[in-house]
Write a protein that holds these residues in place. Structure first.
Motif, short mmCIF file in Angstrom:
data_model
loop_
_atom_site.label_atom_id
_atom_site.label_comp_id
_atom_site.label_asym_id
_atom_site.label_seq_id
_atom_site.Cartn_x
_atom_site.Cartn_y
_atom_site.Cartn_z
N THR A 42 39.44 25.46 31.72
CA THR A 42 38.13 25.57 31.08
C THR A 42 38.09 26.88 30.30
OG1 THR A 42 37.17 24.41 32.96
CG2 THR A 42 35.65 25.60 31.51
N GLU A 43 38.73 27.91 30.87
CA GLU A 43 38.70 29.25 30.28
C GLU A 43 39.87 30.06 30.82
OE1 GLU A 43 35.59 33.07 30.29
OE2 GLU A 43 35.07 31.24 31.35
N TRP A 44 40.31 31.03 30.02
CA TRP A 44 41.28 32.03 30.48
C TRP A 44 40.55 33.35 30.42
CZ3 TRP A 44 46.30 33.72 27.50
CH2 TRP A 44 47.02 34.62 28.29
N CYS A 45 40.22 33.88 31.58
CA CYS A 45 39.42 35.11 31.68
C CYS A 45 40.34 36.25 32.12
CB CYS A 45 38.27 34.88 32.66
SG CYS A 45 36.99 36.13 32.60
N LYS A 46 41.25 36.64 31.23
CA LYS A 46 42.26 37.63 31.60
C LYS A 46 41.71 39.03 31.77
CE LYS A 46 43.93 37.78 26.86
NZ LYS A 46 45.10 37.53 26.03
N ASP A 47 40.53 39.30 31.22
CA ASP A 47 39.99 40.66 31.32
C ASP A 47 39.35 40.98 32.67
OD1 ASP A 47 40.91 41.42 28.82
OD2 ASP A 47 39.14 40.62 27.81
N ALA A 53 32.14 47.33 31.19
CA ALA A 53 32.66 46.33 30.26
C ALA A 53 33.00 45.01 30.95
CB ALA A 53 33.90 46.88 29.56
N VAL A 54 33.25 45.04 32.24
CA VAL A 54 33.64 43.84 32.99
C VAL A 54 32.42 43.07 33.49
CG1 VAL A 54 35.02 43.00 34.95
CG2 VAL A 54 35.79 44.98 33.65
N GLN A 55 31.27 43.72 33.59
CA GLN A 55 30.09 43.09 34.19
C GLN A 55 29.67 41.78 33.52
OE1 GLN A 55 29.15 44.16 37.24
NE2 GLN A 55 30.97 45.39 36.80
N PRO A 56 29.66 41.68 32.19
CA PRO A 56 29.29 40.40 31.58
C PRO A 56 30.26 39.27 31.94
CG PRO A 56 29.19 42.17 29.95
CD PRO A 56 29.82 42.74 31.18
N GLY A 108 29.27 35.88 33.93
CA GLY A 108 29.62 34.56 33.41
C GLY A 108 30.30 33.69 34.45
N LEU A 109 31.18 34.28 35.24
CA LEU A 109 31.84 33.52 36.32
C LEU A 109 30.84 33.14 37.40
CD1 LEU A 109 35.19 35.51 36.62
CD2 LEU A 109 34.87 33.21 35.66
N ARG A 110 29.91 34.05 37.71
CA ARG A 110 28.87 33.71 38.71
C ARG A 110 28.01 32.55 38.21
NH1 ARG A 110 28.33 39.62 38.97
NH2 ARG A 110 29.44 40.27 40.86
N GLU A 111 27.67 32.56 36.94
CA GLU A 111 26.87 31.46 36.38
C GLU A 111 27.61 30.14 36.48
OE1 GLU A 111 25.68 32.60 32.42
OE2 GLU A 111 24.58 34.35 33.16
N ARG A 112 28.90 30.16 36.17
CA ARG A 112 29.69 28.92 36.30
C ARG A 112 29.68 28.43 37.74
NH1 ARG A 112 32.74 27.07 32.16
NH2 ARG A 112 33.44 28.52 30.56
N VAL A 138 36.94 37.07 44.30
CA VAL A 138 35.97 36.18 44.95
C VAL A 138 34.94 36.99 45.74
CG1 VAL A 138 35.69 34.46 46.79
CG2 VAL A 138 37.43 34.13 45.03
N GLU A 139 35.39 37.99 46.48
CA GLU A 139 34.47 38.83 47.25
C GLU A 139 33.46 39.52 46.33
OE1 GLU A 139 36.85 41.57 49.46
OE2 GLU A 139 37.67 40.02 50.77
N VAL A 140 33.95 40.08 45.24
CA VAL A 140 33.08 40.77 44.29
C VAL A 140 32.08 39.80 43.67
CG1 VAL A 140 33.04 41.99 42.06
CG2 VAL A 140 34.68 42.66 43.83
N LEU A 141 32.54 38.62 43.32
CA LEU A 141 31.62 37.62 42.74
C LEU A 141 30.55 37.22 43.75
CD1 LEU A 141 34.17 35.36 40.83
CD2 LEU A 141 32.45 36.89 39.82
N GLN A 142 30.93 37.03 44.99
CA GLN A 142 29.97 36.63 46.02
C GLN A 142 28.96 37.72 46.32
OE1 GLN A 142 32.61 35.21 49.12
NE2 GLN A 142 32.35 33.11 48.43
N GLU A 143 29.38 38.98 46.20
CA GLU A 143 28.45 40.09 46.44
C GLU A 143 27.34 40.10 45.40
OE1 GLU A 143 31.12 43.40 46.36
OE2 GLU A 143 31.99 42.88 48.32
N GLY A 144 27.59 39.52 44.24
CA GLY A 144 26.60 39.53 43.17
C GLY A 144 25.61 38.39 43.21
N PHE A 145 25.78 37.46 44.17
CA PHE A 145 24.85 36.33 44.26
C PHE A 145 23.60 36.75 45.00
CE2 PHE A 145 28.55 33.65 43.32
CZ PHE A 145 27.98 32.78 42.41
#
Length: 122
Positions: free
Chosen positions: A42-47, A80-83, A87-91, A115-122
């Motif tokens: 769906t996407e390549w999110c290399k950053d 710079a990484v926050q957006p 975006g990954l959290r929204e997906r 994954v841990e960082v993404l979950q902390e933002g929910f």
């Protein structure tokens, strides 16, 4: 779907499954021997991947994982990484999100820290 989104981790070399949902490669380098068509991304999110310097230092050596995870979290905390993280959290909030990596040993991989960082933002 849970309150923390539906996040999954798989190797990019595994065949896609119907339950994968959005398939996002989170490695900085393209996986060897894999065509873009076969990856079905769906996407390549290399950053959101670890910096080249951090990746080379770590070398997937398990004894270095804790120090690696701490340094990687510092990279993910950059403004710079926050957006990208949002975006990954929204997906993940919209349905299954499968984070893909070419790493052989996913248990000592940057993907688990991500994954841990993404979950902390929910």
């Amino acid at each position: 779907m849970s309150a923390k989104g539906d996040l999954r981790v798989r190797r990019v070399y595994e065949p896609p499954e119907p339950g994968d949902g959005a398939r996002v490669l989170v490695d900085r380098l393209w996986p060897r021997g894999l065509s873009k068509a076969d990856a079905r991304l769906t996407e390549w999110c290399k950053d959101v991947a670890p910096s080249t310097e951090l990746r080379r230092w770590f070398r997937h050596e398990e004894p270095r994982f804790d120090a690696f995870a701490e340094r990687y979290r510092e990279e993910l905390a950059r403004e710079a990484v926050q957006p990208l993280l949002e975006g990954l959290r929204e997906r993940a909030a919209q349905g299954p999100l499968t984070l893909l990596t070419a790493t052989k040993d996913v248990s000592v991989s940057h993907v688990n820290v991500l994954v841990e960082v993404l979950q902390e933002g929910f």
